[in-house]
Design an enzyme around this catalytic site. Sequence first.
Site, mmCIF file in Angstrom:
data_model
loop_
_atom_site.group_PDB
_atom_site.id
_atom_site.type_symbol
_atom_site.label_atom_id
_atom_site.label_comp_id
_atom_site.label_asym_id
_atom_site.label_seq_id
_atom_site.Cartn_x
_atom_site.Cartn_y
_atom_site.Cartn_z
ATOM 1 C CG HIS A 160 119.497 93.909 -28.026
ATOM 2 N ND1 HIS A 160 120.114 94.614 -29.012
ATOM 3 C CD2 HIS A 160 118.846 92.899 -28.639
ATOM 4 C CE1 HIS A 160 119.849 94.060 -30.170
ATOM 5 N NE2 HIS A 160 119.084 93.014 -29.971
ATOM 6 N NE ARG A 194 104.856 87.398 -30.289
ATOM 7 C CZ ARG A 194 104.915 87.563 -28.968
ATOM 8 N NH1 ARG A 194 105.502 86.654 -28.210
ATOM 9 N NH2 ARG A 194 104.415 88.645 -28.398
ATOM 10 C CD GLU A 222 97.635 92.202 -32.706
ATOM 11 O OE1 GLU A 222 98.601 92.222 -31.927
ATOM 12 O OE2 GLU A 222 97.632 91.510 -33.739
ATOM 13 N NE ARG A 276 105.436 95.667 -30.327
ATOM 14 C CZ ARG A 276 104.890 94.476 -30.540
ATOM 15 N NH1 ARG A 276 103.741 94.388 -31.194
ATOM 16 N NH2 ARG A 276 105.424 93.383 -30.075
ATOM 17 C CB CYS A 327 98.813 86.315 -25.948
ATOM 18 S SG CYS A 327 98.270 87.219 -27.404
HETATM 19 C C1 PEP Z 1 100.801 91.866 -28.945
HETATM 20 O O1 PEP Z 1 100.730 92.744 -29.814
HETATM 21 O O2 PEP Z 1 100.587 92.070 -27.729
HETATM 22 C C2 PEP Z 1 101.150 90.489 -29.319
HETATM 23 C C3 PEP Z 1 101.070 89.499 -28.462
HETATM 24 O O3 PEP Z 1 101.624 90.299 -30.575
HETATM 25 P P1 PEP Z 1 103.132 90.658 -31.027
HETATM 26 O O4 PEP Z 1 103.867 91.120 -29.815
HETATM 27 O O5 PEP Z 1 103.686 89.433 -31.627
HETATM 28 O O6 PEP Z 1 102.870 91.748 -32.010
HETATM 29 MG MG MG Z 2 100.727 92.156 -31.871
#
Ligand code: PEP
Ligand code: MG
Length: 568
Positions: free
Chosen positions: A202, A305, A429, A463, A500
Amino acid sequence: MTEVTAMGSADNFGATRVVTGTPVVHGLACGPVIRPAPRLAFDIDPAATVDPDARGAEQERFAAAVATVASRFSARASASTGSSAEVLAATSGLAKDRAWTGAARKLIADGAPPAAATIAAIEQIATMFTKLGGRMAERVTDLNDIRDRVVAELLGVPEPGIPMPDEPSVLCADDLAPADTAGLDPTRVIALATRLGGPSSHTAIIARQLGIPCVVAIADLDSVPTGSTVYVDGERGIVGLDPVAEQIAVAIDGHRRAAEAAAAWRGPGQTSDGHHILILANVADGTSARKAADLGILEGVGLFRTELAFLDRPDEPSVEEQTALYREVIDAFDGQKVVIRTLDAGSDKPLKFVTHPDEANPAMGVRGNRIIMSNPEIRLHQLDALAAAAQGTTAVPWVMAPMIATVAEAREFAALVRERGMIPGVMVEVPSAAVQADKILREVDFVSIGTNDLTQYTMAADRMSPELAALTDPWQPAVLALIERVGAAGAAQDKQVGVCGEAAADPMLACVLVGLGVTSLSAAPAATAPVGLKLGMVTLEQCRAAAQAAMAADSTQAAREAARAVLG
Ligand code: PEP
Ligand code: MG
């Protein structure tokens, strides 16, 4: 993260000492350190019990305290906009959530005083959220914030929170709860630094929205005294103590002028020697797409998305409803490139209507394109809706699948998209897709690199984990090496390679990505102008040299420094 002594370093503006963390929002600011009021020290006897005939009244007092706290969150949500409003509304919901209020009510019925019951019930649910990991674990900060506010209400003491400083100040904290960050005034709180938190916490979301520099995951932040003067460098991830006033003032002035120049950037994206790079928007629905288009500087959508529109839906939305939603986004960028991603359900974005087994490790589980294993019809309905949305328009949607790991998956997906007259692509990815990019690109017309997940999977680091923020940094040279492989495959086959993920929002890294062969950059619209501006200041050759230098580095910090040395 380490503490570095930086006596007299010109780069560190003469700071006597610096602490480092993960840079999240660029910018430079300097001011005295403030900290949130300390959390309540609960002096509550866990063995205390309430007389049976007083328990009914205590239940009512508890319900009233919960309602007050939840309604304060809602009031602040109504007074905010965008993601602040969403975060606050979600926290209001969490404050009233039966999962914890039910547990607390039961404890009160058994004789626990309401404050003790609140603490115990929140503890139970926080432990569960922590075990679930990912986004759920990130909500533990919100839960603890709710606990403190409800207990304060029950004890009749003031709500805990952030002081309102008289002069522009730097807010340092362990992590920031939404109620605190959403009410921040960026003219008074001019930078954020936290000991915990990741790139998608956040704190980071709110800092991005407020446009103030932010560094997270600073292990040594507690060693920075409250009241001391510090600067926060949101590009390099540094908090420096007692900088030399003249040096930091000159640097901040330079940043201010750069920010003004970025605001004046009008596109299109290109290097100073005219190498065209598409700069595109990441969007979540028609509203965000129209807002992005209104900026008038972007050449389309690089990532829609689609799953974000359906996070709260118990059932699959009908094809007609989906068609209307997709049409809104296509219309917003009439005739321009619109890249739409099929549902990336699972892991941190669970969809209720996509059933999948309980998984020990959801990020590695049935997520993204893999939902076809148990729900093949959902993807077909979505592709039908996408094709229908483009009918009667001049647009030909670019449609990509998330979480592709094999050539066969790319081939199968491409056939379905082509059958419906659209342009097929896949996200890169998963490291296997990057390694096999040449073969995958033979099956599809384009790829888009999701650096958020590519970094997570390459570094084997969640992540969402605050502890692992240094690993989940897209400047990791190993991640850059994989991107280079994809860029080279795209160039050899003359096919578009986009990025992206969040990496495309970092101006310096964006130049490195271009140097690695990336042909389009898609990011949150607010982040695109600084990227376009930076790109326009460097040549393609510089981007390539910076990319080679960053890849040759042996740490993220060294990679950043190496790229900066080339790009300025
Ligand atoms: C990513 O994994 O970099 C991506 C753009 O998809 P998301 O963040 O929606 O998983
Ligand atoms: Mg992703």
